[in-house]
Design a protein around this motif. Structure first.
Motif, PDB file in Angstrom:
ATOM      1  N   LEU A  33      49.406  43.079  38.374  1.00 52.79           N
ATOM      2  CA  LEU A  33      47.941  43.018  38.335  1.00 52.79           C
ATOM      3  C   LEU A  33      47.476  41.908  37.398  1.00 52.79           C
ATOM      4  CD1 LEU A  33      45.188  44.154  39.128  1.00 52.79           C
ATOM      5  CD2 LEU A  33      45.413  45.766  37.248  1.00 52.79           C
ATOM      6  N   ALA A  37      45.236  38.717  38.500  1.00 54.44           N
ATOM      7  CA  ALA A  37      43.958  38.460  37.838  1.00 54.44           C
ATOM      8  C   ALA A  37      43.944  37.069  37.210  1.00 54.44           C
ATOM      9  CB  ALA A  37      43.686  39.524  36.781  1.00 54.44           C
ATOM     10  N   THR A  38      45.066  36.645  36.638  1.00 54.47           N
ATOM     11  CA  THR A  38      45.151  35.301  36.065  1.00 54.47           C
ATOM     12  C   THR A  38      44.949  34.253  37.146  1.00 54.47           C
ATOM     13  OG1 THR A  38      46.574  35.971  34.246  1.00 54.47           O
ATOM     14  CG2 THR A  38      46.677  33.666  34.878  1.00 54.47           C
ATOM     15  N   LEU A  41      41.237  34.158  38.008  1.00 54.47           N
ATOM     16  CA  LEU A  41      40.345  33.707  36.937  1.00 54.47           C
ATOM     17  C   LEU A  41      40.751  32.370  36.326  1.00 54.47           C
ATOM     18  CD1 LEU A  41      39.877  37.152  35.166  1.00 54.47           C
ATOM     19  CD2 LEU A  41      38.257  35.985  36.666  1.00 54.47           C
ATOM     20  N   VAL A  48      45.172  36.442  31.820  1.00 51.19           N
ATOM     21  CA  VAL A  48      45.231  37.891  31.683  1.00 51.19           C
ATOM     22  C   VAL A  48      46.672  38.286  31.405  1.00 51.19           C
ATOM     23  CG1 VAL A  48      44.719  40.096  32.769  1.00 51.19           C
ATOM     24  CG2 VAL A  48      43.303  38.104  33.301  1.00 51.19           C
ATOM     25  N   LEU A  72      39.686  48.281  35.827  1.00 49.73           N
ATOM     26  CA  LEU A  72      39.587  47.080  36.643  1.00 49.73           C
ATOM     27  C   LEU A  72      38.161  46.561  36.723  1.00 49.73           C
ATOM     28  CD1 LEU A  72      41.258  45.143  38.310  1.00 49.73           C
ATOM     29  CD2 LEU A  72      40.921  46.626  40.277  1.00 49.73           C
ATOM     30  N   VAL A  75      36.984  43.967  34.045  1.00 52.47           N
ATOM     31  CA  VAL A  75      37.523  42.607  34.001  1.00 52.47           C
ATOM     32  C   VAL A  75      36.423  41.568  34.208  1.00 52.47           C
ATOM     33  CG1 VAL A  75      39.087  40.970  35.126  1.00 52.47           C
ATOM     34  CG2 VAL A  75      39.845  43.296  34.652  1.00 52.47           C
TER      35      VAL A  75
END
Length: 87
Positions: A33, A37-38, A41, A48, A72, A75
């Motif tokens: 996850l 997310a990294t 973003l 992340v 979540l 974020v």
């Protein structure tokens, strides 16, 4: 899945939904996850991480600003605060 969708005191955390019910499975799910997310973003300069032993994610900017999130849905709001831009 948010934390509200599981029973209180359940062993499985929301990071590990669908992962094997083991410590290694939960850690792998959290790492996956954080990596996803990294990727999402990265255009905003955010990284992340999934700190070992923690049940949270750590968002970090290149300048050192950071935030810890436990759900979540937190974020995006944390990313807004850290980058001071609308996402």
């Amino acid at each position: 899945m948010c934390a509200q969708c599981r029973a209180p005191n359940a062993r499985e955390d929301w990071f590990a939904a669908g992962a094997p019910d083991s410590l290694a499975g939960r850690r792998r799910a959290r790492s996956d996850l954080a990596r996803a997310a990294t990727t999402l973003l990265a255009g905003h300069g955010l990284r992340v991480d999934a700190p070992p032993g923690a049940m949270a994610l750590h968002l970090r900017t290149p300048t050192g600003r950071s935030a810890i999130v436990h759900r979540l849905d937190e974020v995006v709001e944390a990313a807004r605060r850290l980058t001071v831009r609308m996402m």
